[in-house]
Design a protein around this motif. Sequence first.
Motif, short mmCIF file in Angstrom:
data_model
loop_
_atom_site.label_atom_id
_atom_site.label_comp_id
_atom_site.label_asym_id
_atom_site.label_seq_id
_atom_site.Cartn_x
_atom_site.Cartn_y
_atom_site.Cartn_z
N TYR A 139 33.63 62.88 45.89
CA TYR A 139 32.52 62.27 45.18
C TYR A 139 31.28 63.12 45.41
N ILE A 140 30.49 63.33 44.37
CA ILE A 140 29.28 64.14 44.56
C ILE A 140 28.16 63.61 43.68
N GLY A 141 26.98 63.46 44.27
CA GLY A 141 25.84 62.93 43.53
C GLY A 141 24.55 63.17 44.28
N ALA A 142 23.48 62.61 43.76
CA ALA A 142 22.16 62.73 44.40
C ALA A 142 21.55 61.34 44.53
N GLY A 143 20.71 61.16 45.53
CA GLY A 143 20.04 59.89 45.71
C GLY A 143 21.01 58.74 45.90
N THR A 144 20.73 57.62 45.23
CA THR A 144 21.58 56.44 45.35
C THR A 144 23.03 56.75 44.99
N SER A 145 23.23 57.52 43.94
CA SER A 145 24.59 57.86 43.49
C SER A 145 25.35 58.60 44.57
N VAL A 191 24.68 67.57 39.97
CA VAL A 191 26.00 67.06 39.60
C VAL A 191 26.62 67.94 38.51
N ILE A 192 25.81 68.36 37.56
CA ILE A 192 26.31 69.26 36.52
C ILE A 192 26.83 70.55 37.15
N GLY A 193 26.07 71.09 38.11
CA GLY A 193 26.49 72.31 38.80
C GLY A 193 27.80 72.12 39.53
N ALA A 194 27.99 70.94 40.12
CA ALA A 194 29.23 70.64 40.83
C ALA A 194 30.42 70.63 39.88
N LEU A 195 30.27 69.98 38.75
CA LEU A 195 31.35 69.89 37.78
C LEU A 195 31.66 71.25 37.16
N GLN A 196 30.63 72.04 36.93
CA GLN A 196 30.84 73.39 36.39
C GLN A 196 31.64 74.25 37.37
N TYR A 197 31.27 74.17 38.64
CA TYR A 197 32.00 74.96 39.64
C TYR A 197 33.43 74.46 39.79
N ALA A 198 33.61 73.15 39.75
CA ALA A 198 34.96 72.58 39.85
C ALA A 198 35.85 73.10 38.72
N LYS A 199 35.29 73.16 37.52
CA LYS A 199 36.02 73.70 36.37
C LYS A 199 36.40 75.16 36.62
N LYS A 200 35.47 75.88 37.22
CA LYS A 200 35.67 77.31 37.48
C LYS A 200 36.86 77.56 38.41
N VAL A 201 37.03 76.69 39.43
CA VAL A 201 38.13 76.88 40.38
C VAL A 201 39.41 76.19 39.94
N GLY A 202 39.34 75.48 38.82
CA GLY A 202 40.54 74.83 38.29
C GLY A 202 40.80 73.43 38.81
N ALA A 203 39.81 72.84 39.49
CA ALA A 203 39.97 71.47 39.99
C ALA A 203 39.82 70.47 38.84
N SER A 204 40.38 69.29 39.00
CA SER A 204 40.18 68.22 38.01
C SER A 204 38.76 67.69 38.16
N THR A 205 38.24 67.15 37.06
CA THR A 205 36.87 66.65 37.09
C THR A 205 36.78 65.28 36.44
N ALA A 206 35.86 64.47 36.97
CA ALA A 206 35.57 63.16 36.41
C ALA A 206 34.08 62.89 36.60
#
Length: 299
Positions: free
Chosen positions: A70-76, A150-165
Amino acid sequence: MLDENITYLDTEQRNQNTKNIDQLSTLEVLEKINAEDATVPLAIKKVLPAIEKIVNLAYASIKEGGRVIYIGAGTSGRLGILDASECPPTYGVSPEMFQGLMAGGKDAIFKAKEGAEDSLTLAQKDLEEIHLNKNDLVVGIAASGRTPYVIGALQYAKKVGASTASIACSSNARISQYADAPVEVITGAEVICGSTRMKAGTAQKLVLNMISTTTMIKLGKVYQNYMVDVQPTNEKLKSRSTHMIQEITGVSDEKAQALYKESHAHVKVAIVMALCHVNLETANKLLEENEKISDILNK
């Protein structure tokens, strides 16, 4: 750089039902908050098929030896950390299986570091530190659906081939564009304009509960509706464990205590020993070969 205009977001609208909340009595304020909170489960009900996709990805990742991040900022971010941290004591899993990361690191859990969420690159660094790989699932959480971290996290996840949600509380969320399984729970204007720790935060917590709990059920951590992989780390949980053994198997309290000790405080093992009338070694073997207690009993 993202545009600075956030007034179009669902979470930034003014709630017409609470315009005079500062003039109300204490009880009236509470009634307003309660009425708005009551709309959250209905908003979640509309997106259950989307949440199902996240659960299926989480289960698939774990079965491949991966993790749910799980990855987010603040309350999330804090809500992600909360859900992840409660999985080990509740279901007896490794702290590695579900993890929470937030902009600003561990210090931000207790003291807000709001500026950290504006970086598109910090998330990659945080994910590199935990050695994100293609077997993992990254779940980006942002009420606004536009948080750069969060956008940066999902972009990097895509780059390494991880699943994203992703989990957002705004329609047409930007983070949805980077997610294999996007969820948009439209909770609408907050009681206090822009205070997304309220309805949006409640929605995120409920969705995270669903993701982790349903994944654990699929992994066999639950029998009937009992937490059979609970870790008895205190007296309350020890008592709950023996009571669980007694309730499920129908044995006496004394026998439940004996099974608890013989199974080395593994409730799941004790239950299999009792229901299948087998010793410790056989019970462990049966659980190694079958994901769920119900799988063993149905054979």
